[in-house]
Design a protein around this motif. Structure first.
Motif, PDB file in Angstrom:
ATOM      1  N   ALA A 131      -8.175   5.197  -1.879  1.00 40.19           N
ATOM      2  CA  ALA A 131      -8.662   6.460  -1.432  1.00 40.19           C
ATOM      3  C   ALA A 131      -7.319   7.466  -0.853  1.00 40.19           C
ATOM      4  CB  ALA A 131      -9.582   6.507  -0.201  1.00 40.19           C
ATOM      5  N   ALA A 132      -6.414   6.872  -0.501  1.00 39.32           N
ATOM      6  CA  ALA A 132      -5.239   7.839   0.213  1.00 39.32           C
ATOM      7  C   ALA A 132      -4.420   8.308  -1.288  1.00 39.32           C
ATOM      8  CB  ALA A 132      -4.261   6.949   0.886  1.00 39.32           C
TER       9      ALA A 132
ATOM     10  N   VAL B  79       0.861   4.255  -3.054  1.00 39.73           N
ATOM     11  CA  VAL B  79       0.711   5.663  -2.732  1.00 39.73           C
ATOM     12  C   VAL B  79       1.963   6.266  -3.022  1.00 39.73           C
ATOM     13  CG1 VAL B  79       0.047   7.406  -1.008  1.00 39.73           C
ATOM     14  CG2 VAL B  79      -0.946   5.172  -0.993  1.00 39.73           C
TER      15      VAL B  79
ATOM     16  N   GLN C 228      -5.566  -3.149  -5.167  1.00 39.57           N
ATOM     17  CA  GLN C 228      -5.248  -2.492  -3.982  1.00 39.57           C
ATOM     18  C   GLN C 228      -6.432  -2.381  -2.954  1.00 39.57           C
ATOM     19  OE1 GLN C 228      -2.398  -1.334  -2.597  1.00 39.57           O
ATOM     20  NE2 GLN C 228      -1.192  -2.227  -4.232  1.00 39.57           N
ATOM     21  N   PRO C 229      -6.302  -2.296  -1.564  1.00 41.23           N
ATOM     22  CA  PRO C 229      -7.537  -2.048  -0.947  1.00 41.23           C
ATOM     23  C   PRO C 229      -8.229  -0.729  -1.198  1.00 41.23           C
ATOM     24  CG  PRO C 229      -5.654  -2.945   0.192  1.00 41.23           C
ATOM     25  CD  PRO C 229      -5.266  -2.621  -0.967  1.00 41.23           C
ATOM     26  N   GLU C 230      -9.238  -0.429  -0.679  1.00 44.22           N
ATOM     27  CA  GLU C 230      -9.881   0.774  -1.105  1.00 44.22           C
ATOM     28  C   GLU C 230      -9.294   1.963  -0.255  1.00 44.22           C
ATOM     29  OE1 GLU C 230     -12.528   2.090  -2.849  1.00 44.22           O
ATOM     30  OE2 GLU C 230     -12.539   0.341  -3.971  1.00 44.22           O
ATOM     31  N   ALA C 231      -8.835   1.482   0.966  1.00 45.79           N
ATOM     32  CA  ALA C 231      -8.213   2.519   1.812  1.00 45.79           C
ATOM     33  C   ALA C 231      -6.599   3.221   1.033  1.00 45.79           C
ATOM     34  CB  ALA C 231      -7.654   1.953   2.979  1.00 45.79           C
ATOM     35  N   ALA C 232      -6.112   2.495   0.578  1.00 47.45           N
ATOM     36  CA  ALA C 232      -4.759   2.895  -0.394  1.00 47.45           C
ATOM     37  C   ALA C 232      -5.208   3.745  -1.594  1.00 47.45           C
ATOM     38  CB  ALA C 232      -4.038   1.475  -0.806  1.00 47.45           C
TER      39      ALA C 232
ATOM     40  N   GLN D  11       0.743  -1.176   0.136  1.00 43.26           N
ATOM     41  CA  GLN D  11      -0.344  -0.072  -0.002  1.00 43.26           C
ATOM     42  C   GLN D  11       0.921   1.209   0.152  1.00 43.26           C
ATOM     43  OE1 GLN D  11      -3.270  -0.086   2.723  1.00 43.26           O
ATOM     44  NE2 GLN D  11      -3.530  -2.295   2.760  1.00 43.26           N
ATOM     45  N   ASP D  12       1.902   1.102   0.650  1.00 45.49           N
ATOM     46  CA  ASP D  12       2.738   2.280   0.718  1.00 45.49           C
ATOM     47  C   ASP D  12       3.599   2.748  -0.639  1.00 45.49           C
ATOM     48  OD1 ASP D  12       2.233   2.977   3.448  1.00 45.49           O
ATOM     49  OD2 ASP D  12       3.700   1.655   4.186  1.00 45.49           O
TER      50      ASP D  12
END
Length: 95
Positions: free
Chosen positions: A71-72, A33, A65-69, A29-30
């Motif tokens: 969205a970020a 982003v 990717q997960p939704e949180a990633a 995820q990092d």
């Protein structure tokens, strides 16, 4: 008949891990982003650097990717596009 069962079993043993790897995220995820941030900085800089392929790869990766990633990453792009974040070009060039 036995040969076809063995061949099908062997194909499944090989194909399933490959399919799972292709379906899963290729970046953490990092990393995702960070990559989106760097492409956004390059895009805003105005230099035509052929970012089409990079954007395409990141869009494909976004689906994994997960939704949180995602969205970020979208929030980062909006902040960069509106000028809320100054571009750390050196950081992106290093990576």
């Amino acid at each position: 008949m036995r040969f076809s069962l063995l061949a099908a079993g062997a194909a499944a043993v090989v194909a399933i891990p490959i399919a799972l790897a292709a379906a899963g995220p290729q970046l953490s995820q990092d990393q995702f982003v960070d990559a989106v941030r760097c492409v956004a900085f390059e895009d805003v800089s105005g230099a035509d650097q052929g970012l089409g392929a990079a954007k395409w790869r990141l869009n494909v990766e976004a689906a994994r990717q997960p939704e949180a990633a995602v969205a970020a990453a979208r929030a980062e792009v909006r902040a960069i596009a509106t000028g809320e974040v100054a571009g750390p070009a050196q950081m992106c060039e290093a990576s």
